[in-house]
Structure formats: C-alpha cells, structure tokens
Write a protein that holds these residues in place. Structure first.
Motif, PDB file in Angstrom:
ATOM      1  N   GLY A 107       0.823  -1.213   0.000  1.00 14.17           N
ATOM      2  CA  GLY A 107       0.000   0.000   0.000  1.00 14.17           C
ATOM      3  C   GLY A 107       0.853   1.257   0.000  1.00 14.17           C
ATOM      4  O   GLY A 107       0.586   2.220  -0.732  1.00 14.17           O
ATOM      5  N   THR A 108       1.905   1.251   0.834  1.00 14.63           N
ATOM      6  CA  THR A 108       2.786   2.410   0.922  1.00 14.63           C
ATOM      7  C   THR A 108       3.513   2.631  -0.407  1.00 14.63           C
ATOM      8  O   THR A 108       3.636   3.761  -0.889  1.00 14.63           O
ATOM      9  CB  THR A 108       3.800   2.203   2.064  1.00 14.63           C
ATOM     10  N   GLY A 145       7.723   2.948   6.716  1.00 20.27           N
ATOM     11  CA  GLY A 145       6.340   2.573   6.966  1.00 20.27           C
ATOM     12  C   GLY A 145       6.209   1.859   8.290  1.00 20.27           C
ATOM     13  O   GLY A 145       7.206   1.538   8.942  1.00 20.27           O
ATOM     14  N   CYS A 146       4.969   1.630   8.709  1.00 21.11           N
ATOM     15  CA  CYS A 146       4.692   0.957   9.976  1.00 21.11           C
ATOM     16  C   CYS A 146       3.441   0.116   9.863  1.00 21.11           C
ATOM     17  O   CYS A 146       2.527   0.458   9.112  1.00 21.11           O
ATOM     18  CB  CYS A 146       4.467   1.980  11.092  1.00 21.11           C
ATOM     19  N   ASN A 164       1.185   4.268  -3.041  1.00 18.01           N
ATOM     20  CA  ASN A 164       1.037   5.712  -2.804  1.00 18.01           C
ATOM     21  C   ASN A 164       2.266   6.472  -3.278  1.00 18.01           C
ATOM     22  O   ASN A 164       2.167   7.528  -3.909  1.00 18.01           O
ATOM     23  CB  ASN A 164       0.838   5.975  -1.305  1.00 18.01           C
ATOM     24  N   LEU A 165       3.438   5.928  -2.933  1.00 14.09           N
ATOM     25  CA  LEU A 165       4.679   6.634  -3.264  1.00 14.09           C
ATOM     26  C   LEU A 165       4.982   6.561  -4.757  1.00 14.09           C
ATOM     27  O   LEU A 165       5.596   7.477  -5.313  1.00 14.09           O
ATOM     28  CB  LEU A 165       5.842   6.062  -2.445  1.00 14.09           C
TER      29      LEU A 165
END
Lengths: 290, 156
Positions: free
Chosen positions: B45-46, B151-152, B49-50
């Motif tokens: 997901g991260t 990210g987390c 987005n990036l």
C-alpha cells in the motif's frame, strides 16, 4: 509522646476558617521550588530555542537524517522536522528530563535533612506526598506541552508543504500539524509512568543519585531490550514502547492498537510505582538515629 | 559495608532472575507480531502511494492507485529462517503500469524494527528505486520517494 506515622493530634489540623487543602499548599510550594531550579530554567530555555536550533541546523546542511522515520523529508516539508526530533529524542530525552525533577523531589529533603522540619508543620504525610507527587507530574506535563508547542511552531516556521506519511500518503499541512501535536501528546502517558518510577526510586533510596540516575539507567537498558525480538505482548508491556506508538497515527489506514496498549502499560507502571512509593513513604521512620 | 554487600547480593539475584526470563521470553513467548502478512499489506500500500507521488513529481501522467494492482511478497532471511520477527526481510513488490500483462517487480531490502516500523531500501530496478533523487520539471532535483520507504504496521 510518640506519634504513629500519619496520625496527628487535633491541634495540627487546619483551622476551621482555612479553606485551602494541605496538599494544595505543599503543591504550590513545590511548584515554586521547581520553577526556581537552575536545571529547570535551563530546560525551559533549551526547550524554547532547541527546536528552532534543530530547524536551523537541518537547513544549513544538505545531508538528511535518513535512518529515522521522516528523516528523508526534512528538506521537503518543515512538518517532518518535529517528527524526526520526536522519534529520535523522546524515548530517552523525555525520561531523563523528568527524572531530574521527579527523582529529586523526595530525596532532596533527605539530602538537606529537612523531613523533620516539614513534618512538624501542620501537614500530614499524605498531604506532603500528594503535593510533591502532583508537582512532579505537573512538571512532566508542562515540559511535554512546552515541547509540543515549540516543536510544532518551529516546524511550521520551517515550511508548510504537505508531508509524506508512514503510509506513503501526502498529508496536507493542516491535518499534519494536528498529527504532530497528537503524536507529541501521545508520549505523555509513558512520560508520566517514568515520573512515577523516578518518584518511587527517590522515595525508596532517599538518594537523589539513585532517584535521577536510576531512571536514566533503566531508560538505557530498555533501549537495548527494545532491540531484541520479544513476543508482541512483552514488547507492549515495556514502558519504552508507548513512546513509539504515534507511528500508527501516520499510517494509512491509521492504527491505534499500540497507543491503547501503551495507555494500559503506562497506567500500570504509574499505579504500581505510585502505590509502592506511598507505602514506603507512609511507613518510613524519620528522625530516629540508626 | 554489610548494607552495601546485601544490596550487591540483591542486585546479583535480580540479574540472575532476569536473564533466564529474558531467554524464556525470546524463545517461546508467542509471536512477535512481525510476520509476512501485515508487512506485505503495509509495504504494498505504501509503495503504491509513493509510486503515484513519484510519477506526479516527475511530471508524468498520474496513474490511478487501483490500476497498479500492487502486491508484495516478503521473506525473512532464507526459507529456513523463522518467518516471524524483526531484522532483515526481503520484499518483492509487483505492480502493473501498462495493463495486466506487464508486471514490474521492484525489490526492497527491508529492515523491520521490533515496534513494527520498517525502512525499505530500494534494490532495483535502478530506474525505479535505485537513485536517491529524481528530476522534476525544470530539472529540479527532488527526493525519490521510492528509494527509501518508511512505513509501519500494527503488531499489537
């Protein structure tokens, strides 16, 4: 006449017309003492100019603190700077700063040999304990609020471009400023847990070196322990973990599980340390030559 | 003197009790919460987005998040390593930029910390995540969002 601890003759009770509680008097006096401490004044000055200094330092150099979350974005958005400061500093700077006050607030009376003097005033042990503990907590809260405000203002001054969150999403300046404030304030519960720990060490040891040094050593030990792959429940039980719980606020979708566990953990540390401190303080024999 | 000795003995006893406890905890206390599942969900997901951000910053047409069909496959150490815990993971992120038939695979070395936060270092293809900077419109140099991904995910 011998006095059992905590039980005082009638004449020691406040006069009928006096409305102020004894604990409040102690609390005000302790706050006054704290505000006059040179360490506290230094902290206040550093807390105000420190964040702006951090911004200035990051501005003049081209390198970025890339190994911290938000580190690579410090030149793109000013709001990334307070998060780098928080991620890097909170787990060890916060506990050390509160320990300087909370680890000394009881044992300083031992150092100066003033317990006998203040206990013969018309304040009970309970009032003294409550007043001193509240003053230490107030200091921790004031410190965190001050750092929240100065870091946020410094960040906003450095630039209000959208910042990249921990889910890769762009967060506009408005919501990002809210998240910065929320992240800082989410470090308050573990900080209060540490305050209670420092108070406990100060009460038990009657020694400011232990009261201040103890929490610092524990902080360092916990920093090492956090590097070990512990089971999730053990990780959640450490008082150092909640300092990182704000990471979840910046994820997409945001998650709050670690923050909620952090509240439970901090509350447990707070209650246990508080109760132990009070039990030890209540039964302490003061003024008898050993 | 006796008091000091007693204190020292007590400290030794505490250390003696803490050490086996720590070993017990690390050995058989249950999951660390750091497993492939949440890591893959989080990093794909991260990354998506990036990727959109990177394309926008380079002045390219903005792809839609859904059309990328991003998915990740992560592994800790070798297949024989326990797939649970912090440390070095390797993630392969697959995404589609030119329709279903043309998957691209981006490789990341991921350093996962014990609190579920990670730093993913791009390991190819070089044109996607190899360079720390990208060139925006008017030749302005910008941080490459895909070079280092922070990210987390939730371990609680």
């Amino acid at each position: 006449m011998t006095l059992a601890a905590g039980r005082w003759p009638v004449y020691a009770a406040p006069a009928a017309g006096e409305r102020r509680s004894g604990a409040l008097v102690v609390y005000r006096l302790e706050l006054l003492k704290i505000s006059r401490m040179i360490q506290v004044r230094t902290m206040a000055v550093l807390g105000i100019i420190g964040p702006f200094l951090a911004v200035a330092v990051l501005r003049v150099q081209s390198a970025t603190p890339g190994d911290t979350a938000f580190g690579q974005w410090v030149h793109e958005s000013g709001l990334a700077i307070p998060m780098v400061v928080l991620g890097f500093g909170a787990p060890w700077v916060g506990p050390v700063l509160v320990a300087v006050v909370a680890g000394d607030i009881f044992s300083s009376e031992d150092r100066f040999g003033t317990w006998k003097t203040i206990l013969t005033r018309s304040r009970s042990r309970g009032q003294l304990f409550a007043g001193k503990a509240l003053a230490a907590l107030t200091f921790a809260i004031a410190l965190m609020v001050l750092l929240t405000v100065t870091d946020l203002v410094a960040g906003l001054a450095a630039g209000t471009q959208p910042v990249v969150g921990l889910g890769g999403q762009l967060v506009r300046a408005g919501p990002a400023a809210g998240l910065v404030a929320l992240s800082y304030l989410s470090d308050l519960p573990p900080l209060l847990g540490f305050t209670a720990l420092a108070v406990m060490l100060s009460v038990i040891s009657r020694n400011s070196v232990v009261g201040i040094g103890g929490p610092i050593v524990i902080t360092l030990v916990l920093q090492v322990v956090t590097l070990i792959s512990l089971p999730a429940w053990a990780q959640m039980a450490l008082i150092s973990t909640p300092f990182q719980a704000w990471h979840g606020f910046w994820a997409q979708p945001a998650f709050y599980g670690e923050f909620l566990w952090g509240l439970v953990t901090a509350a447990a540390w707070f209650v246990i340390c508080g109760v132990v401190s009070w039990l030890v303080f209540r039964r302490r024999v003061i003024g008898v030559a050993s | 003197m006796a008091r000091l000795r007693r204190a020292r003995r007590r400290a030794l006893a505490a250390a003696g009790a803490a050490l086996p406890l720590a070993i017990l905890l690390t050995g058989c206390g249950g999951s660390t919460g750091i497993t492939a599942g949440p890591l893959q969900t989080s990093i794909s997901g991260t990354f998506a987005n990036l990727y959109v951000l990177q394309q926008a910053e380079q002045g390219n047409p903005r792809p839609s998040l859904r059309s990328l069909h991003t998915r990740a496959s992560c592994q800790r150490g070798t297949p024989a390593t326990p797939q649970d815990g912090s440390g070095n993971w390797l993630c392969l992120i697959t995404y589609e930029i030119a329709g279903p038939g043309y998957p691209v695979i981006a490789k990341y070395k991921v350093d996962v910390q014990t609190d579920g936060c990670y730093a993913a270092d791009g390991d190819g293809p070089a044109s996607v995540n190899g360079s720390p900077t990208i060139t925006g419109p008017h030749y302005v140099q910008l941080v490459n969002p895909l070079s280092l991904i922070d990210g987390c995910f939730d371990i609680a």
